[in-house]
Design a protein around this motif. Structure first.
Motif, short mmCIF file in Angstrom:
data_model
loop_
_atom_site.label_atom_id
_atom_site.label_comp_id
_atom_site.label_asym_id
_atom_site.label_seq_id
_atom_site.Cartn_x
_atom_site.Cartn_y
_atom_site.Cartn_z
N THR A 110 71.88 37.93 48.87
CA THR A 110 73.11 36.13 49.04
C THR A 110 73.53 35.83 50.46
O THR A 110 73.89 35.31 51.21
CB THR A 110 73.88 36.34 47.83
N ARG A 111 74.15 37.44 50.95
CA ARG A 111 74.92 37.51 52.46
C ARG A 111 74.33 36.70 53.11
O ARG A 111 74.31 36.29 53.88
CB ARG A 111 75.24 38.43 52.57
N VAL B 31 73.22 26.58 49.58
CA VAL B 31 73.09 27.32 49.17
C VAL B 31 73.48 27.00 47.63
O VAL B 31 73.94 27.90 47.55
CB VAL B 31 72.47 29.43 49.82
N LEU C 273 78.73 24.67 55.70
CA LEU C 273 77.56 25.18 54.69
C LEU C 273 77.80 24.71 53.49
O LEU C 273 79.17 25.57 53.11
CB LEU C 273 77.66 26.74 54.77
N ILE D 168 82.21 28.17 55.93
CA ILE D 168 81.78 27.60 53.78
C ILE D 168 82.39 26.85 53.26
O ILE D 168 83.91 27.33 53.51
CB ILE D 168 80.80 28.97 53.80
N CYS E 112 78.58 26.59 50.08
CA CYS E 112 77.83 27.80 48.43
C CYS E 112 77.96 26.38 47.37
O CYS E 112 78.67 26.74 46.91
CB CYS E 112 78.17 28.63 49.02
N LEU F 202 73.70 29.56 57.49
CA LEU F 202 74.32 29.01 58.43
C LEU F 202 73.59 28.91 59.90
O LEU F 202 73.83 27.98 60.60
CB LEU F 202 75.41 29.38 58.34
N LEU G 173 73.03 32.97 53.26
CA LEU G 173 73.96 32.19 53.57
C LEU G 173 73.89 32.25 55.48
O LEU G 173 73.83 31.41 55.99
CB LEU G 173 75.55 32.33 53.48
#
Lengths: 597, 78
Positions: free
Chosen positions: A154-155, A111, A83, A5, A85, A162, A158
């Motif tokens: 948020t986690r 994201v 990903l 990420i 972020c 992902l 993600l």
């Protein structure tokens, strides 16, 4: 394969805070293909999978030409990312959307994280999250990186994105870096469609603080006062802590190490305890002061005050052929000259950059600080010591300014357009400041220990060889070197033993105290006691002046060489600092003696 | 409304950007920080000794020097 990420966003979006909170304090500095600077990364557990999070430099424009922006591009072109972020400052969403759209158009799973969502809400900014997510083509999360709200969601987002992300096609990505002209118009449209911003957005507190901090008359005196108070605080708080540390080290020596004298052969005990332990111990006793100092620096850096200082000092610096950023680099140099030198990369004009790099080595770094704290404490009264220390800081600035003034025409620093954001003031949380300070101190210690161990052992050998000579006497190797240097250093009040110390100080100032401990065969208070007999305050100040001005350390020299890509410039910088150090010390020492001190 | 340079606006006086003479890459940096045609700008204060201007554009505060601000043409509001 480990999924990756990348954190992206503009400067001042709280990206690093977000990174720290997401990853804990487990971050490592690493090298990456195609990128010359160090980036922070950390491996974290997301759901059931380990993923790697990389904190990329803040950027304003994916297609920009600033060093950091190029770093981001090169990183993305050379390292597969699964990903993106994207960290957005929700309170400045209007400014941030074009970049966000640019990044979303890279075709990578993304994201968007609206940071400072709580603050935006207080300012009356309302988000239509669904419209925003639809327009960006990626999920949108709200967090407060500073206080930790919104992190579980948020986690989760993600992890979800992902798990669906296909493998990255670097070729397609490289092709994608081509066109993006319509983006800005689209950002405006999307902004109008999905965000309502009150017509006048007032940062009440920042506005009020700026009225004082940037005041035409009081701004600069206030800055000097703040600087003085910072050092005063470091000094007053650090003193007792340092005494405690010295006591601990001495107790350990007496209780645990002294009995070894009976077991170990004399030379080995000398090398290990009188050489290595005393040398390292003298440096270690300064760790509390260094920690406090970096805590203060981290507080100033994270608060948003640095760019205000650039604003205040720009007019003065322009007269010296520099700009406000140069002054900020000098301040950064108070920590360590090396990152300050690397910081000049933001300057595009080569002349401007070289001139700034020429003056940074005069910045009184933390390694020199410990030498000065030791000597001022030993030779001056508690009331005088902080003033002497402050005078050294003033001299550090004055020599830097004089150097710029002398060489601005020769180096030909052409002014370049200057545009610096003045971010809203933020009071960093204790955790943020502590984490930053810890990283700096860790860096200082790892560097110091590397140099000091080798340096201290070298000095012990030099002062003890050949074995027939009296320890530290004129017949040892050290005495020999000192003897050679003496004719040069006698006129500035530095004797043969201190000459050896200065010789090693060339490698790194972290060694200077350790070297003194070994050269005189004493440590801590006993060494301080001896110094008062060995030299008077005029000699000590002359020694400090020389230490302040001559080449800081080999790391600085290597960085100067690497950043300027010019051996001639590096050589000139060393020669000039040595000449200036000698001249200033000479004028001071002979002047003070003439006046009868 | 009259057309002036950003450096000629009075402190606190609002202007609307009409044109930017800046060359790349400075132009690009200006745009990245929110300077675009049609945007409102307002100088807030100036540093001592002919120092830089603090200018607000949108929600962002920036500093730039007077000679660079002179590259930006604005419609001054009365």
């Amino acid at each position: 394969m480990l999924k990756r990420i990348a954190l992206l966003g503009m400067p001042n979006t709280g990206k690093s805070t977000f990174f720290n909170r997401l990853t804990g304090a487990s971050a490592r500095i690493g090298n990456w293909p195609g990128v010359t600077v160090d980036l922070l990364s950390a491996k974290i557990l997301l759901g059931a999978e380990m993923v790697e999070v990389v904190d990329l430099p803040g950027l304003y424009d994916l297609h920009g030409f600033a060093e950091d922006e190029q770093v981001v591009r090169r990183f993305l072109q050379n390292n597969p990312v699964d990903l993106l972020c994207l960290i957005l400052n929700a309170t400045q969403i209007d400014q941030q959307l074009p970049l966000t759209l640019q990044l979303c158009r890279l075709g990578l799973p993304a994201v968007a994280v609206l940071n400072m969502a709580d603050e935006a809400e207080r300012l009356g900014i309302r988000f239509d999250t669904e419209a925003l997510a639809a327009g960006l083509g990626c999920p949108v999360c709200h967090v407060s990186a500073k206080y930790g709200q919104g992190f579980p969601e948020t986690r989760d987002t993600l992890r979800r994105v992902l798990s669906q992300s296909p493998s990255t096609d670097l070729q397609a990505l490289r092709a994608d870096f081509a066109a993006d002209d319509a983006l800005i118009a689209e950002a405006e449209k999307l902004l109008a469609r999905s965000v309502t911003i009150p017509p006048v957005l007032e940062y009440g507190l920042t506005e009020r603080l700026d009225r004082i901090v940037l005041h035409p008359l009081f701004g600069i005196p206030l800055f000097l006062l703040a600087l003085f108070l910072l050092f005063q605080a470091v000094y007053t708080l650090g003193g007792p802590l340092q005494d405690g540390m010295t006591w601990l080290l001495t107790e350990f020596r007496d209780l645990a190490l002294a009995p070894l004298q009976a077991i170990l052969p004399g030379w080995l005990y000398g090398l290990l305890v009188e050489g290595l332990y005393d040398g390292l111990g003298t440096v270690a006793s300064f760790v509390p002061i260094i920690v406090l100092f970096f805590l203060g620096m981290a507080l100033v850096e994270d608060s948003g005050y640095l760019s205000r200082i650039a604003f205040l000092m720009d007019a003065l610096m322009a007269k010296l052929g520099l700009d406000g950023r140069g002054f900020v680099m000098l301040l950064m140099g108070f920590g360590c000259n090396v990152p300050a030198l690397m910081g000049t990369r933001v300057m595009r004009s080569r002349g401007l950059r070289l001139l700034t790099m020429l003056i940074i080595p005069f910045s009184l770094c933390s390694a020199r600080l410990q030498v000065f704290v030791f000597l001022t404490t030993a030779l001056f009264s508690p009331a005088q010591a902080p003033v002497v220390l402050f005078a050294l800081y003033v001299l550090s600035f004055l020599t830097a300014f004089a150097t710029a003034l002398l060489f601005k025409n020769r180096i030909g620093a052409a002014a370049e357009p200057l545009l610096i954001e003045l971010p809203p003031y933020r009071l960093p949380t204790l955790g943020q400041v502590a984490l930053r300070a810890w990283r700096e101190v860790y860096h200082f210690l790892s560097r110091a220990s590397r140099f000091i161990i080798a340096g201290v052992v070298m000095i012990w050998l030099l002062t003890h060889l050949p074995p027939s000579a009296a320890v530290g006497g004129p017949d040892t190797l050290a005495g020999l070197f000192g003897g050679w240097l003496e004719p040069l250093l006698r006129p500035i009040g530095i004797d043969q033993r201190m000459a050896v110390v200065l010789l090693f100080g060339f490698v790194a100032k972290e060694i200077v105290l350790g070297a003194m401990a070994v050269v005189y065969g004493l440590e801590g208070d006993a060494l301080a006691q001896l110094m008062t007999q060995q030299m008077d305050w005029v000699q000590a100040f002359s020694f400090m002046l020389f230490t302040l001005l001559y080449t800081p350390c080999l790391s600085t020299v290597a960085t100067l060489r690497g950043e300027s890509r010019s051996l001639a410039f590096t050589g000139f910088s060393i020669a000039w600092s040595l000449a200036l150090a000698w001249l200033v010390s000479l004028v001071f020492y002979q002047g003070a003696r003439l006046l009868g001190f | 409304m009259t057309m002036v340079r950003l450096s000629e606006l009075a402190m606190g006086q609002q202007g609307i950007i009409e044109d930017m003479d800046a060359e790349e890459p400075f132009r690009q940096r200006l745009q990245a920080l929110g300077f675009r045609v049609g945007k409102e700008v307002r100088p807030i204060r100036q540093a001592l000794f002919g120092g830089p201007l603090q200018v607000r554009v949108g929600s962002v505060n920036v500093m730039l020097r007077r000679n660079d601000a002179a590259l930006i043409h604005v419609w001054a509001e009365c």
